[in-house]
Motif scaffolding. Structure first.
Motif, short mmCIF file in Angstrom:
data_model
loop_
_atom_site.label_atom_id
_atom_site.label_comp_id
_atom_site.label_asym_id
_atom_site.label_seq_id
_atom_site.Cartn_x
_atom_site.Cartn_y
_atom_site.Cartn_z
N ASP A 319 0.92 -1.20 -0.02
CA ASP A 319 -0.05 -0.11 -0.01
C ASP A 319 0.93 1.26 -0.13
O ASP A 319 0.32 2.34 0.04
CB ASP A 319 -0.91 -0.10 1.38
CG ASP A 319 -0.33 0.06 2.58
OD1 ASP A 319 0.93 0.10 2.61
OD2 ASP A 319 -0.96 -0.09 3.70
N ASN A 321 2.53 2.50 2.28
CA ASN A 321 2.58 3.18 3.42
C ASN A 321 3.76 2.21 4.36
O ASN A 321 4.06 1.29 3.96
CB ASN A 321 1.55 3.14 4.37
CG ASN A 321 0.45 3.92 3.51
OD1 ASN A 321 0.67 5.09 3.26
ND2 ASN A 321 -0.67 3.49 3.49
N ARG A 374 -1.52 -5.10 9.67
CA ARG A 374 -2.26 -4.78 8.17
C ARG A 374 -1.80 -5.62 7.11
O ARG A 374 -2.49 -6.10 6.43
CB ARG A 374 -2.23 -3.63 7.67
CG ARG A 374 -0.69 -3.02 7.10
CD ARG A 374 -0.84 -1.51 6.69
NE ARG A 374 0.04 -1.00 5.84
CZ ARG A 374 1.67 -0.71 6.12
NH1 ARG A 374 1.80 -0.80 7.30
NH2 ARG A 374 2.18 -0.29 5.33
#
Ligand code: FAD
Length: 380
Positions: A319, A321, A374
């Motif tokens: 992602d 991040n 995550r």
């Protein structure tokens, strides 16, 4: 083999690790820093003269509090060292109204009351005669942005850490690490070390250390270019840092660097590299051509003649991040990894956060979007 003991071992002393070593040493801990090379060096991700720093983050507004902290961190570095690392040139972000960049910058700036100025493309071309683009593009000037002197940032963090007593060993790579219930041991090519905590800050090398922990990091080969200029159009202070969203990708750079040229890089794209073992930088004709085409269209007062080139690596999460967390089953191991090609500006804050993770005093909510969980338990 004798075993030296420390409170914390930091593995990797590049952008992140140099800052972590400084912040950990500041808390009075006995710090050992290890690096495969002697940073700042050209083999990883923290070289090439400059890194853009900005606050109205189009990628994700959750980064803004961390960026505010990073700005304070760079101020602290300058105060503590007497070095100038941050050049406050401003930044223009250019692109379509319905793109990713312009709406994202606007939204972060609004949410966090950050100073920006907006222009039509025609007005921006008057103010910055070196730029060009379609008449329906917008331009936002971020007043408080600029660029960091990347090598000086790393060197200064390392010097500050050393002045506070950190033991920094260069050319001494970690070969393996293992955890015990409340400690860690690290084996290098010449010694074995024991500590209460470990900070892993290996940049693109971290993919091999973290894959078995379920953390997927993809290494991308990237390129930096400096192009010749023939006049002062792209000189500071008249010309700022720039970031363009175009149909052929995202391009960005920093003002003309006398004697070197106008810096330009393509943020999008890149070739996947499976492992850092035996990697050597090599140019990419396709990437270079895209950058030359970008110059012809969007920076038409510059020449497309190359004056310098450098290779570099992004380390990306799925992602894009970062990963800033402790290992779920080993809280004595802190990870700062996967900076995904936009993390250098944060390193003054990420080192401080790493020190707080080691001390178990971190505000977890502020970094929840950067957690390991995550990957392990992705939401449906
Ligand atoms: C072309 C390019 C342009 C970029 N532009 C920007 C920008 O404008 N703005 C921005 O914010 N970010 C930018 N970035 C991203 C940013 O530069 C990186 O995210 C950041 O520098 C990564 O720092 P790091 O500490 O994770 O990695 P590095 O600085 O590479 O540090 C990792 C260190 O680990 C060491 N190491 C490796 N293996 C071992 C071992 N076994 N034992 C001990 N040490 C080891 C290495 O020698 C190295 O020193 C850019 C990146 C690139 C490549």
């Amino acid at each position: 083999m004798s075993v030296e003991t420390y409170d914390v071992i930091v593995v990797g002393l590049g952008g992140v690790g140099s800052s972590a070593a400084y912040h950990l040493a500041k808390t009075g801990q006995r710090v050992l820093g290890l690096d495969l090379y002697h940073p700042p060096h050209v083999h990883g991700s923290s070289h090439g003269r400059t890194r853009v720093i900005r606050q109205a983050y189009f990628e994700h507004p959750s980064y803004v509090p961390l960026l505010k902290r990073a700005y304070r961190g760079w101020d602290e570095v300058e105060r503590a060292s007497g070095e100038i690392v941050f050049h406050r040139t401003g930044l223009i972000e250019v692109g379509p109204e319905d793109g990713v960049v312009i709406p994202g910058v606007r939204s972060s700036a609004k949410q966090y009351e950050l100073p920006i100025e907006e222009f039509t493309m025609a007005d921006a071309m008057q103010r910055y005669p070196g730029i060009a683009g379609p008449s329906d593009w917008r331009v936002i000037r971020e007043v408080n942005a600029g660029c960091l002197d990347v090598e000086r940032c790393v060197q200064t963090h390392l010097s500050l850490a050393e002045n506070l007593g950190a033991a920094l060993r260069y050319g001494e790579p970690m070969v393996s690490w293992e955890t015990q219930p409340a400690s860690v041991s690290v084996v290098t090519d010449r010694a074995r070390y024991q500590a209460g905590s470990l900070v892993l800050a290996g940049g693109p090398w971290a993919n091999e250390w973290l894959a078995s922990h379920g953390i997927p990091l993809k290494i991308l080969r990237k390129h930096l270019y400096w192009f010749q200029v023939t006049d002062q159009t792209y000189d500071e202070p008249a010309f700022p840092c720039y970031f363009f969203e175009t149909p052929r990708g995202h391009f960005y750079g920093t003002p003309h660097d006398p004697g070197v040229g106008l810096k330009l890089a393509r943020h999008s794209g890149g070739q996947v590299v499976e492992s850092m073992q035996g990697q050597q930088h090599r140019p990419d004709e396709y990437d270079q051509q895209l950058c030359q085409d970008f110059i012809s269209v969007c920076l038409p007062a510059a020449s497309t003649t190359l004056s310098q080139w450098a290779g570099c690596y992004y380390t990306c999460t799925p992602d894009e991040n970062f990963v800033v967390d402790t290992l779920p089953d080993s809280p004595q191991v802190t990870l700062v990894a996967g900076l995904s090609g936009h993390g250098f500006k944060f390193t003054s804050a990420l080192g401080a956060v790493a020190a707080e993770l080691v001390d178990r005093k971190v505000d977890r909510q502020a970094i929840d979007f950067l957690s390991v969980k995550r990957f392990l338990d992705p939401s449906p």
